[in-house]
Design a protein around this motif. Structure first.
Motif, PDB file in Angstrom:
ATOM      1  N   LYS A  65       0.910  -1.244  -0.131  1.00 20.76           N
ATOM      2  CA  LYS A  65      -0.161   0.064  -0.102  1.00 20.76           C
ATOM      3  C   LYS A  65       0.746   1.273  -0.077  1.00 20.76           C
ATOM      4  O   LYS A  65       0.569   2.428  -0.555  1.00 20.76           O
ATOM      5  CB  LYS A  65      -0.948  -0.010   1.290  1.00 20.76           C
ATOM      6  CG  LYS A  65      -2.076  -0.943   1.256  1.00 20.76           C
ATOM      7  CD  LYS A  65      -2.777  -0.982   2.450  1.00 20.76           C
ATOM      8  CE  LYS A  65      -3.984  -2.006   2.264  1.00 20.76           C
ATOM      9  NZ  LYS A  65      -4.400  -2.457   3.506  1.00 20.76           N
ATOM     10  N   ARG A  66       2.163   1.214   0.455  1.00 24.04           N
ATOM     11  CA  ARG A  66       3.099   2.299   0.404  1.00 24.04           C
ATOM     12  C   ARG A  66       3.925   2.298  -0.794  1.00 24.04           C
ATOM     13  O   ARG A  66       4.992   3.107  -0.919  1.00 24.04           O
ATOM     14  CB  ARG A  66       3.758   2.539   1.652  1.00 24.04           C
ATOM     15  CG  ARG A  66       2.961   2.591   3.131  1.00 24.04           C
ATOM     16  CD  ARG A  66       3.458   2.151   4.125  1.00 24.04           C
ATOM     17  NE  ARG A  66       2.484   2.645   5.430  1.00 24.04           N
ATOM     18  CZ  ARG A  66       1.390   2.040   5.685  1.00 24.04           C
ATOM     19  NH1 ARG A  66       0.920   1.044   4.958  1.00 24.04           N
ATOM     20  NH2 ARG A  66       0.570   2.476   6.747  1.00 24.04           N
ATOM     21  N   ASP A  67       3.591   1.411  -1.650  1.00 29.48           N
ATOM     22  CA  ASP A  67       4.306   1.307  -2.938  1.00 29.48           C
ATOM     23  C   ASP A  67       5.939   1.015  -2.585  1.00 29.48           C
ATOM     24  O   ASP A  67       6.763   1.645  -3.492  1.00 29.48           O
ATOM     25  CB  ASP A  67       4.372   2.753  -3.629  1.00 29.48           C
ATOM     26  CG  ASP A  67       4.591   2.212  -5.238  1.00 29.48           C
ATOM     27  OD1 ASP A  67       4.501   1.438  -5.737  1.00 29.48           O
ATOM     28  OD2 ASP A  67       5.274   3.608  -5.906  1.00 29.48           O
ATOM     29  N   PRO A  94       6.235  -4.218  -8.069  1.00 25.08           N
ATOM     30  CA  PRO A  94       4.945  -4.919  -8.746  1.00 25.08           C
ATOM     31  C   PRO A  94       5.197  -6.215  -9.402  1.00 25.08           C
ATOM     32  O   PRO A  94       6.108  -6.226 -10.306  1.00 25.08           O
ATOM     33  CB  PRO A  94       4.536  -3.654  -9.569  1.00 25.08           C
ATOM     34  CG  PRO A  94       5.041  -2.446  -9.111  1.00 25.08           C
ATOM     35  CD  PRO A  94       6.013  -2.813  -8.495  1.00 25.08           C
ATOM     36  N   ARG A 102      11.124  -2.330  -3.782  1.00 28.50           N
ATOM     37  CA  ARG A 102      11.602  -1.182  -4.622  1.00 28.50           C
ATOM     38  C   ARG A 102      13.037  -0.939  -4.931  1.00 28.50           C
ATOM     39  O   ARG A 102      13.360  -0.841  -6.011  1.00 28.50           O
ATOM     40  CB  ARG A 102      10.862   0.077  -4.128  1.00 28.50           C
ATOM     41  CG  ARG A 102       9.254   0.161  -4.496  1.00 28.50           C
ATOM     42  CD  ARG A 102       9.161   0.413  -6.144  1.00 28.50           C
ATOM     43  NE  ARG A 102       7.643   0.554  -6.221  1.00 28.50           N
ATOM     44  CZ  ARG A 102       7.295   0.656  -7.452  1.00 28.50           C
ATOM     45  NH1 ARG A 102       8.204   0.581  -8.872  1.00 28.50           N
ATOM     46  NH2 ARG A 102       6.212   0.859  -8.009  1.00 28.50           N
TER      47      ARG A 102
END
Length: 260
Positions: free
Chosen positions: A94-96, A100, A227
Motif C-alpha cells: 500500500k505504500r508502494d 509490482p 523497490r
C-alpha cells in the motif's frame, strides 16, 4: 626545480579509477534479505544452497514481520522481504514499497501449543479449563505480541474462534517475535506457548496440541522484492531460487508446507 619535480611525480602516478555510478555501486553490494523470525533456520539452509551454486552470500536480518516492514518503510536497505503473514506485505504494498509483480505466496505452517520438554502430556487447545489448569495460578501463555507479531495475531484469532481469548488475554506473556516466545517456554519461564509448528521442531519443547486449521486464517508466507531491488537481476534470481521447485525439499525438511 620543485615545480618540475612535482610535475614529474604527477605524470608518473597511475590514473585514479573512475568513480562507479550509483547503480553500479548498488549492484556490487551483497543482497539483503529481511525475513520473519520463524524462517531463520530454513532460510539459512536455502542461503547455503544458493552459495553452493556459486552465488554470493546474501545478508539476512530476522525479526518479527511487523518490525521488518516498518524498517523497510523507514528506508532500511532490504532487497527481498519474506513475511510471515499477508498483512505486513500488504502494509508495504500500500505504500508502494514492493516491486509490482514480484509478490509470491510461498509457504504455509501450522499453529501449535507447546510446553517445556518435561511436560509432554497432550492438551486439547479447545479445552479452556484444562489449558488454564496447566498454566497454574501465576503461569503465563507465551505468544508473539498479538498487537503486531503474525504468530501472535494467528494465536489471537485461534483463541477467539475457540472462545478462549477473553479468559486468556490477561495471562499472555507478549514476546517481540515468535522465537522469543519459543525461548520463554524452552527455558521453563512460561508453562505453555503458542508458536508455529516449524519453530517447535528446532527447540527443546514438547508439542502438546495443535490448533484446528479452521480456527484461524491460513498461515501464509508471502515473499516479494522491494523497490530497492529494481534493476538488480541477482535479486530476482534469488527470489526465483527461494520460490522455485529446487528449494521445495529444503522447505519441507524444516516442516513448512507449500501451496498446491
Amino acid at each position: 626545480m620543485q615545480r618540475r619535480t612535482l610535475l614529474a611525480a604527477l605524470l608518473a602516478a597511475p590514473a585514479a579509477a573512475p568513480a562507479l555510478p550509483r547503480r553500479a555501486r548498488a549492484q556490487a553490494a551483497p543482497l539483503t534479505v529481511f525475513a520473519a523470525a520463524s524462517l531463520q533456520d530454513a532460510l539459512r539452509a536455502q542461503a547455503a544452497a544458493w552459495e553452493e551454486a556459486g552465488r554470493p552470500a546474501p545478508r539476512m536480518s530476522f525479526a518479527a514481520s511487523s518490525t521488518l516492514a516498518r524498517q523497510i518503510e523507514q528506508g532500511a536497505p532490504a532487497d527481498l522481504f519474506a513475511s510471515a503473514d499477508e498483512q505486513w506485505m500488504d502494509y508495504l504494498a500500500k505504500r508502494d514499497l514492493i516491486l509490482p509483480g514480484s509478490r509470491r505466496a510461498t509457504l504455509s505452517n501450522s499453529l501449535v501449543l507447546i510446553a517445556p520438554p518435561d511436560q509432554a502430556q497432550p492438551l486439547e487447545p479447545r479445552e479452556g479449563a484444562e489449558l488454564l489448569a496447566r498454566l497454574g495460578a501465576g503461569g503465563r501463555l507465551a505468544v508473539g505480541d498479538p498487537a503486531h507479531v503474525p504468530a501472535g495475531i494467528y494465536a489471537r484469532q485461534a483463541l477467539t474462534s475457540l472462545g478462549l481469548w477473553q479468559e486468556l488475554e490477561p495471562r499472555l506473556a507478549r514476546a517481540d517475535n515468535v522465537r522469543a516466545a519459543l525461548l520463554l517456554v524452552e527455558r521453563g519461564e512460561a508453562p505453555l506457548g503458542i508458536v508455529y509448528g516449524t519453530d517447535a521442531r528446532v527447540a527443546k519443547v514438547s508439542v502438546v496440541g495443535t490448533f484446528p486449521p479452521e480456527s484461524h486464517p491460513p498461515i501464509s508466507y508471502p515473499f516479494a522484492l522491494t523497490r530497492l531491488a529494481k534493476g538488480r537481476p541477482e535479486a530476482a534470481a534469488l527470489l526465483d531460487f527461494l520460490t522455485g521447485p529446487g528449494a521445495a525439499p529444503r522447505w519441507r525438511q524444516f516442516g513448512f508446507t507449500l501451496p498446491g
